[in-house]
Scaffold this active site. Structure first.
Site, PDB file in Angstrom:
ATOM      1  N   HIS A  34     -13.649  51.769  13.549  1.00 30.26           N
ATOM      2  CA  HIS A  34     -12.474  52.506  14.026  1.00 30.26           C
ATOM      3  C   HIS A  34     -12.013  51.966  15.389  1.00 30.26           C
ATOM      4  O   HIS A  34     -12.377  50.853  15.768  1.00 30.26           O
ATOM      5  CB  HIS A  34     -12.758  54.001  14.040  1.00 30.26           C
ATOM      6  CG  HIS A  34     -13.385  54.476  12.764  1.00 30.26           C
ATOM      7  ND1 HIS A  34     -12.683  54.587  11.581  1.00 30.26           N
ATOM      8  CD2 HIS A  34     -14.671  54.809  12.470  1.00 30.26           C
ATOM      9  CE1 HIS A  34     -13.495  54.987  10.622  1.00 30.26           C
ATOM     10  NE2 HIS A  34     -14.716  55.118  11.123  1.00 30.26           N
TER      11      HIS A  34
ATOM     12  N   GLU B 200     -16.419  59.073  17.168  1.00 26.74           N
ATOM     13  CA  GLU B 200     -17.144  57.977  16.529  1.00 26.74           C
ATOM     14  C   GLU B 200     -16.717  56.632  17.107  1.00 26.74           C
ATOM     15  O   GLU B 200     -17.552  55.743  17.320  1.00 26.74           O
ATOM     16  CB  GLU B 200     -16.903  58.000  15.017  1.00 26.74           C
ATOM     17  CG  GLU B 200     -17.594  56.876  14.276  1.00 26.74           C
ATOM     18  CD  GLU B 200     -17.226  56.811  12.803  1.00 26.74           C
ATOM     19  OE1 GLU B 200     -17.754  55.926  12.097  1.00 26.74           O
ATOM     20  OE2 GLU B 200     -16.392  57.634  12.353  1.00 26.74           O
TER      21      GLU B 200
ATOM     22  N   HIS C  70     -21.109  52.385  12.467  1.00 26.25           N
ATOM     23  CA  HIS C  70     -20.433  53.650  12.208  1.00 26.25           C
ATOM     24  C   HIS C  70     -21.383  54.814  12.457  1.00 26.25           C
ATOM     25  O   HIS C  70     -22.593  54.637  12.657  1.00 26.25           O
ATOM     26  CB  HIS C  70     -19.951  53.718  10.753  1.00 26.25           C
ATOM     27  CG  HIS C  70     -18.838  52.783  10.438  1.00 26.25           C
ATOM     28  ND1 HIS C  70     -17.514  53.145  10.498  1.00 26.25           N
ATOM     29  CD2 HIS C  70     -18.855  51.473  10.071  1.00 26.25           C
ATOM     30  CE1 HIS C  70     -16.765  52.112  10.178  1.00 26.25           C
ATOM     31  NE2 HIS C  70     -17.551  51.072   9.914  1.00 26.25           N
TER      32      HIS C  70
ATOM     33  N   GLU D  51     -24.479  53.394   9.042  1.00 20.26           N
ATOM     34  CA  GLU D  51     -24.122  54.744   9.476  1.00 20.26           C
ATOM     35  C   GLU D  51     -25.341  55.263  10.239  1.00 20.26           C
ATOM     36  O   GLU D  51     -26.372  55.574   9.648  1.00 20.26           O
ATOM     37  CB  GLU D  51     -23.821  55.640   8.267  1.00 20.26           C
ATOM     38  CG  GLU D  51     -22.633  55.183   7.437  1.00 20.26           C
ATOM     39  CD  GLU D  51     -21.297  55.640   8.006  1.00 20.26           C
ATOM     40  OE1 GLU D  51     -21.296  56.262   9.090  1.00 20.26           O
ATOM     41  OE2 GLU D  51     -20.269  55.383   7.361  1.00 20.26           O
TER      42      GLU D  51
END
Length: 333
Positions: free
Chosen positions: A121, A158, A214, A296
């Site tokens: 992101h 995040e 992430h 993640e």
């Protein structure tokens, strides 16, 4: 990163097919899970708590904070360099502070190697919703250019987390001689890049390894890390067949060393306790021509995981765990 969205196909739990991966759950899932739980309990008892670094910022501004939570001690590496879930020995990684400085490593070990780090992101995405909503082709289907990502309930984004860990990981890898490229950095560009461009950056750099960082946005109570591996995709512009096996090797090594360095357990909601998930719906993997995985690191919406993800000391451990796995992979490649 949340799993909700157009074209989502539920991830398939990884099926072990390599007997030389001693850290992963194999025969008798209940036995392996029990071993993980026991090792984790021992780690909780021996933990010296660390508080949040106080640098949480940005995000959606959602209410309710996260209380600090301990991190468990971790399994030790096996002679093969992989990590056994059945060992409860403390991590051998050298300690490091909250300043992002590397904990150790042999200078020059990775000289000539190129690593691309993709911080998931972008902190500016929320200001550019029309741009990131634009669809791009990922081979198997069309998906949004990018998303805003998730955040903790207290508003730690995040995108801020991924950049922080990426900077720490870059420092560790550069100390060992690697050439490290980030797909984006603070303020450059102001949004994105799109998922297809993120893959292209690694491809153009001819990276020896690439990793996309992430943190998940699942339901409270779902916790733990998982590493996402590319499926063998051959559709449109996507062809991961040449890099699927190498990416699996990279992912298994990163999962093992991340577990050891951080004490974060494998996901209790994806991957069947292995910490590994294979997917074919992610453009950053589908369009990669170099060995690449996603990680993640935990669930930002779970109170326990959030207390770790917002801790600078824990984020340093996360970077160390990733670095050790990448180094292990590159030394044998």
């Amino acid at each position: 990163m949340s799993y909700a969205g157009p074209g989502f196909e539920p991830p398939r739990p990884d099926r072990p097919d390599r007997p030389d991966r001693p850290w992963r759950a194999r025969r008798g899932p209940a036995v392996a899970v029990a071993a993980l739980v026991c090792g984790g309990l021992l780690g909780w008892l021996g933990y010296e708590a660390v508080g949040a670094s106080g640098d949480a910022d940005g995000g959606s501004g959602r209410a309710a904070g996260a209380a600090p939570s301990p991190s468990s001690s971790s399994p030790s590496p096996s002679p093969s360099g992989k990590v056994s879930a059945h060992s409860s020995s403390p991590s051998s990684a050298a300690p490091s502070g909250d300043d992002g400085k590397p904990a150790g490593g042999a200078p020059g070990t990775l000289r000539g190697k190129v690593v691309v780090i993709d911080p998931g992101h972008n902190p500016g995405n929320f200001r550019h919703t029309s741009e990131i909503d634009r669809k791009v082709n990922i081979g198997t289907n069309w998906k949004e250019c990018d998303t805003t990502g998730t955040s903790t309930n207290s508003g730690y984004a995040e995108a801020r987390f991924t950049l922080d860990v990426a900077h720490r990981l870059r420092t560790l890898l550069e100390r060992q001689g690697a050439t490290v490229k980030l797909t984006h950095d603070d303020g450059s560009p102001g949004w994105g890049p799109c998922v297809d461009e993120r893959a292209r950056i690694g491809d153009t750099a001819h990276a020896d390894a690439a990793i996309s960082i992430h943190a998940d946005g699942s339901a409270a109570g779902n916790r733990g890390f998982h590493v996402i591996l590319p499926a063998a995709v051959h559709d449109g512009a996507a062809d991961t067949r040449p890099i699927a096996a190498a990416s699996r090797d990279l992912g298994e090594r990163v999962a093992g060393t991340f577990l050891r360095a951080t004490g974060e357990p494998p996901s209790n909601y994806l991957g069947g306790g292995t910490g590994l998930v294979t997917r074919k719906d992610l453009g950053g993997l589908n369009l990669s021509t170099v060995p690449k995985v996603f990680i993640e690191c935990g669930n930002m919406r779970d109170r326990t995981d959030a207390s770790l993800l917002t801790s600078g000391a824990w984020r340093q451990k996360a970077a160390e765990g990733m670095s050790e796995g990448i180094v292990s992979f590159l030394r044998q490649s």
